[in-house]
Design an enzyme around this catalytic site. Structure first.
Site, PDB file in Angstrom:
ATOM      1  N   SER A  67       0.817  -1.215   0.000  1.00 51.94           N
ATOM      2  CA  SER A  67       0.000   0.000   0.000  1.00 51.94           C
ATOM      3  C   SER A  67       0.852   1.269   0.000  1.00 51.94           C
ATOM      4  CB  SER A  67      -0.880   0.004   1.259  1.00 51.94           C
ATOM      5  OG  SER A  67      -0.064  -0.155   2.402  1.00 51.94           O
ATOM      6  N   LYS A  68       2.134   1.130   0.363  1.00 52.67           N
ATOM      7  CA  LYS A  68       2.985   2.322   0.494  1.00 52.67           C
ATOM      8  C   LYS A  68       3.342   2.953  -0.852  1.00 52.67           C
ATOM      9  CE  LYS A  68       3.120   2.270   4.986  1.00 52.67           C
ATOM     10  NZ  LYS A  68       2.639   3.361   5.829  1.00 52.67           N
ATOM     11  N   ASP A  69       3.135   2.218  -1.951  1.00 50.77           N
ATOM     12  CA  ASP A  69       3.332   2.833  -3.274  1.00 50.77           C
ATOM     13  C   ASP A  69       2.460   4.069  -3.415  1.00 50.77           C
ATOM     14  OD1 ASP A  69       4.958   0.741  -3.954  1.00 50.77           O
ATOM     15  OD2 ASP A  69       3.681  -0.034  -5.566  1.00 50.77           O
ATOM     16  N   ALA A  84       4.009   7.060  -1.427  1.00 54.38           N
ATOM     17  CA  ALA A  84       5.302   7.499  -1.982  1.00 54.38           C
ATOM     18  C   ALA A  84       5.053   8.337  -3.233  1.00 54.38           C
ATOM     19  CB  ALA A  84       6.171   6.295  -2.308  1.00 54.38           C
TER      20      ALA A  84
END
Ligand SMILES: Cc1ncc(COP(=O)(O)O)c(C=O)c1O
Length: 346
Positions: free
Chosen positions: A47-49, A52
């Site tokens: 999910s961190k895409d 970022a």
């Protein structure tokens, strides 16, 4: 016929729009309907895409980033991987300060994506100069033309999920979601998603998942930090020893705490029963669902969405290693279900 090649311009175009997948066998004994938002389908496998890409593009829009600028962050691994991926495509340098609790696989992966990595002791206070917060802050001060993403204290983290994860879940459930159950680390995922969903339907119930050893649940209930709640635990990316301003506690109805051991077994169970190879916190979120089910939270009409934040391949030396599980004492008292014996041909 038009001679057009059907290709994306680069890997970043694949961020978001992850699938919602019904949980079947693992939810057999639960009351209600359960759906997983499988964030491992992002190109960086978490999910961190989303955050970022969103935060870096926002900095570009504001003219803060220039060619050759450096992006600095503290991370349990996933955010670092995503920032490194975005930095490659956009031409920035990437420096990451990570916790010594992060798995060796994660650290090697960050280095493979061109990032410079600093490993900092996990069990020191946030204000300690060796903590990954202080190391990142110092590197930011020492590096000209750098930005510090600071995901725990950055409203854009929460906004990224408000603008993407929330609308996707609303659309995928055709507005029929009754519960959202999600882990809370920075709190960006749960609070951004929850804010959007509650704006559509204030009756959607939002339940956060916290770790034993973290202050988050108690803070939500009392608005006070109880340092007695803080002690080491093994799950990476969930819970905290401080209060992140990226968490909007007002849109979260309650928190559930889960143990390292049960979360690890539940992650393995999801892989075996659903064929979804998920990370440790996905196990934590489903473990929380089991506890909520026990407590009578759901009816047969409930449509419960859980967020599975990342992929199991990041935990080969942890949750998916029998040796690691045994070393933690997680396999000693429990006959682990149906993990197959290795057959050696001589
Ligand atoms: C594996 C994993 N699960 C869950 C989370 C929690 O997401 P958030 O930081 O948006 O609360 C994180 C983030 O640190 C993570 O790395």
């Amino acid at each position: 016929m038009e001679n057009k090649i059907d290709a994306h311009d680069n890997i970043l175009e694949l961020i978001g729009n992850t699938p919602l997948v019904k949980l079947n066998r693992v939810a057999d004994s639960l009351t209600g309907n359960f759906y997983a938002k499988v964030e491992a389908f992002n190109p960086g496998h978490s999910s961190k895409d989303r955050i970022a890409n969103y935060i870096i593009e926002e900095a570009e829009r504001q003219g803060i980033l220039k060619e050759g600028s450096t992006i600095i962050e503290t991370t349990s691994g996933n955010t670092g991987f995503s920032i490194a991926m975005v930095s490659i495509i956009k031409g920035y340098d990437c420096i990451l300060a990570v916790s010594s609790k992060s798995s060796p696989d994660k650290i090697d992966m960050l280095r493979s994506m061109g990032a410079k990595v600093y490993v900092c002791p996990a069990h020191v206070a946030p204000e300690d100069p060796r903590s990954y917060y202080q190391v990142a802050k110092r590197l930011h001060e020492e590096t000209s033309d750098s930005i510090y993403i600071n995901q725990y204290f950055n409203k854009l983290n929460t906004e990224a999920h408000y603008k993407t994860t929330g609308p996707e879940i609303w659309k995928q459930t055709n507005g029929q979601i009754t519960h959202l159950v999600a882990c809370s680390g920075t709190g960006g995922t749960i609070s951004g998603t929850a804010q959007f969903l509650k704006e559509q339907n204030p009756n959607v119930k939002v339940i956060g998942v916290d770790a034993y050893g973290s202050v988050i649940k108690k803070y939500h209930e009392t608005r006070k930090i109880d340092t007695n709640e803080i002690y080491p635990y093994r799950i990476e990316g969930l819970g905290k020893n401080l209060i992140p301003s990226s968490t909007n506690f007002d849109v979260i109805d309650s928190f559930v705490k889960v143990t390292d051991e049960e979360s690890a077994h539940t992650a393995r169970e999801i892989s075996r029963t659903e064929g979804m190879f998920v990370g440790y916190t996905s196990g934590a979120v489903l473990q929380a669902v089991k506890q909520l089910n026990e407590a009578g939270e759901f009816t047969k009409y409930s449509n419960v969405v859980v967020i599975f934040p990342d992929h199991g391949s990041r935990y080969m030396s942890k949750v998916y290693s029998d040796q690691w599980m045994t070393d933690q004492g997680f396999l000693n008292n429990k006959t682990e279900e149906a993990v197959q014996e290795i057959q050696f041909i001589k």
